[in-house]
Design an enzyme around this catalytic site. Sequence first.
Site, PDB file in Angstrom:
ATOM      1  N   ASP A   1      81.482  86.840  35.886  1.00  0.00           N
ATOM      2  CA  ASP A   1      81.445  85.565  36.433  1.00  0.00           C
ATOM      3  C   ASP A   1      80.124  84.688  35.849  1.00  0.00           C
ATOM      4  OD1 ASP A   1      83.821  85.570  37.759  1.00  0.00           O
ATOM      5  OD2 ASP A   1      82.950  85.933  39.568  1.00  0.00           O
TER       6      ASP A   1
ATOM      7  N   ASP B   1      90.362  88.730  40.963  1.00  0.00           N
ATOM      8  CA  ASP B   1      89.373  89.794  41.125  1.00  0.00           C
ATOM      9  C   ASP B   1      90.166  90.531  42.100  1.00  0.00           C
ATOM     10  OD1 ASP B   1      89.027  87.995  43.297  1.00  0.00           O
ATOM     11  OD2 ASP B   1      86.888  88.326  43.060  1.00  0.00           O
TER      12      ASP B   1
END
Length: 762
Positions: free
Chosen positions: A581, A670
């Site tokens: 990220d 995720d």
Amino acid sequence: MQAKKRYFILVSAGACLLLLFCFGGIQVPLSRRSLSRRDGGTFLPGARWRRSAGVVEPYSAGEQDPKDDANELRLRDSVPEKPCRMESCFDFSLCERNGFKVYIHPQQKGEKMSESYQNILSSIEGSRFFTPDPSQACVFVLGLDTLDRDQLSAQYVHNLKTKVQSLPQWNHGKNHIIFNLYSGTWPDYTEDLGFDIGLAMLAKASISTENFRPKFDISIPLFSKEHPRTGGQRGYLKYNAIPPFRKYLLVFKGKRYLTGIGSDTRNALYHVHNAEDVILLTTCKHGKDWHKHKDARCDKDNAEYDKYDYREMLYNSTFCLVPRGRRLGSFRFLEALQAACVPVTLSNGWELPFSEIIDWKTAAVIGDERLLLQVPSTVRSIHQEKILSLRQYTQFFWEAYFNSVDKIVLTTLEIIQDRVLQHKSRSKLMWNSLPGGLSALPQYSTYLGDFPFYYAKLEQDRSVRSSYAVLGMGCPPFFSWPYGECFSGMVTSPKFTAVIHIVSPLVSQSQPVMKLLTAVAKSQYCAQVIVVWNCGKSLPAKHRWPVTSLPVIVIEGENKVISSRFLPYDIIRTDAVLGLDEDAVLSTTEVEFAFTVWQSFPDRIVGYPARSHFWDSDKERWGYTSKWTNDYSMVLTGAAVYHKYYHYLYTTYLPASLKSTVDQMSNCEDILMNFLVSSVSKLPPIKVTQKKQYKETMMAQSSRASRWADPDHFAQRQTCMNDFAHWFGTMPLVHSQMRLDPVLFKDQVSILRKKYRDIERL
């Protein structure tokens, strides 16, 4: 004179018989086997047979079968000159245009359909193979229920011949697959379906090797109406207990047929029963008129039968006897697989389920009905190591191919796809090695080294090949390698590709993503850096990006489509992907340590931020937590290493509905990746180096309001977890308490001796 008359009469009678035989006055009945040999092929299940004077024979071409609903089925319509093969009865051109797609004929109004057949059709509709357009289809499935073709059954569909032939895409059954669990009826229980299947393939339970057309038909298991459509239970072998022996050696509990088909073996089981470690129980008490056929042993057998609980026997026995019933297959087969009780089949001529791909010698003992008395001594002679191996394979096959209707249907379709796309078909090693053929998609690759599951197998093979090379013997004769020489280099790629997902505009050089780019690019293991730009703003100028030793490749993703971070980009050349990220805070040393650990666990997600799931009994739903504990079940892909094959699985295997949910919420991708990887590997992820400041540091350094502070964030993720669990049919996540730290981490030794020195300074 009298002798001459006798000889004359005998010669005359013989001549008359010869003339009658030659001109068709007398027909010699042929058994199935003799007809099969005469025609030069295998008998087809579409033909109708009768029993006459103890001999099974076909109805003649002009004689009608009284059991046929339409009363029009003829032998010549059902038995072609040669048995069907893919080359002769399948139109491959339909698959060349649009790939392997499956179309289901519309259900006809007013037609009844069993729950089991509805589950089969639902499994096809929910698969990646389904198409609602018949012009796009390669394979067709009937919308008419063909599972139960026993005329005495309430599920029996009448006049199937007329209904099937009226379908516009029937085309004599070409490229059709017909699912069937039960065929024939009392007293013969033949394999006749009651209508002409034409050129269609059969996916049939209890099919005999005599009627089975290899590489055309598919033998499927007999499953009950309670068999779950999705998910399915895990096997019951929780631990590799040694020694592997259980309370009982061999068990069976079931019906004893007093007369007719299937009665011979079950009537003889009492000879082997010893009431100690071999428990073989039968009962006469079934059917409406069992009293009429009652014999002297029935009362004693019934009393012994009631003493034992079937489930207790099943889960506490090393071997489970699976004798034939009225039909060749039995529910006992799947029950034994699930219970890790090694099946001992006594059903001569039964084509075992999915025999085309599964090596049943690794999970079952194939017995002979004629040698029943030798079964106890045979299983006693099997070594403990072999028993443990057999039990482990029962669990593998059960969970990979049999524990749900979804798995059974998908395995059937995948087998047909391998036949159609032979150049991309899976090897038997893939089908018979964890995690199984359903998780090793041939569209991705047919080379074992391209998947994350077979590294250990390839390492074993490489050691054997090394031994051959040292001895100057060349390649081992039992290896077949699609690429290169038999002695290849490293099994795993020595580098990784970093994929950084960015959703915020670049406004400052002090943003965490700038430092992250620099730290990752410094790693000696980094092959390339890919930025997936999902911001919705225009790309920043080239001079705004940090200067790195590696080129930064920027890919513009579709705005708010966060699943684009998991697309199988062709530019990813390494096996390992480091998912990041934009607000992840990692040093170069941390990145390298995570990658080093991943090389030992290439089939799992290895990373830093861990989360867990739990069952909320008050709300009766799954919950999600980020509390720091010693227990976790997810490692978030915002700072984790995983195999690039999971990009391909995420994109092609998961349904569009799940990915659409993720994209609409801009959340949970995720979690979905963790669900996918755990469902394939059956293992938990790996957490490395406890960083309790990960969350706080990320929030402090991020230039935007962190989504972790959003009160709706966790509510969304809990909703996602329950939606995902519903689609998977089970909760695939596995809890773990293992954490891997660097070698000599925090030991009182010289800092120069530590391999990962910078981690301790954080």
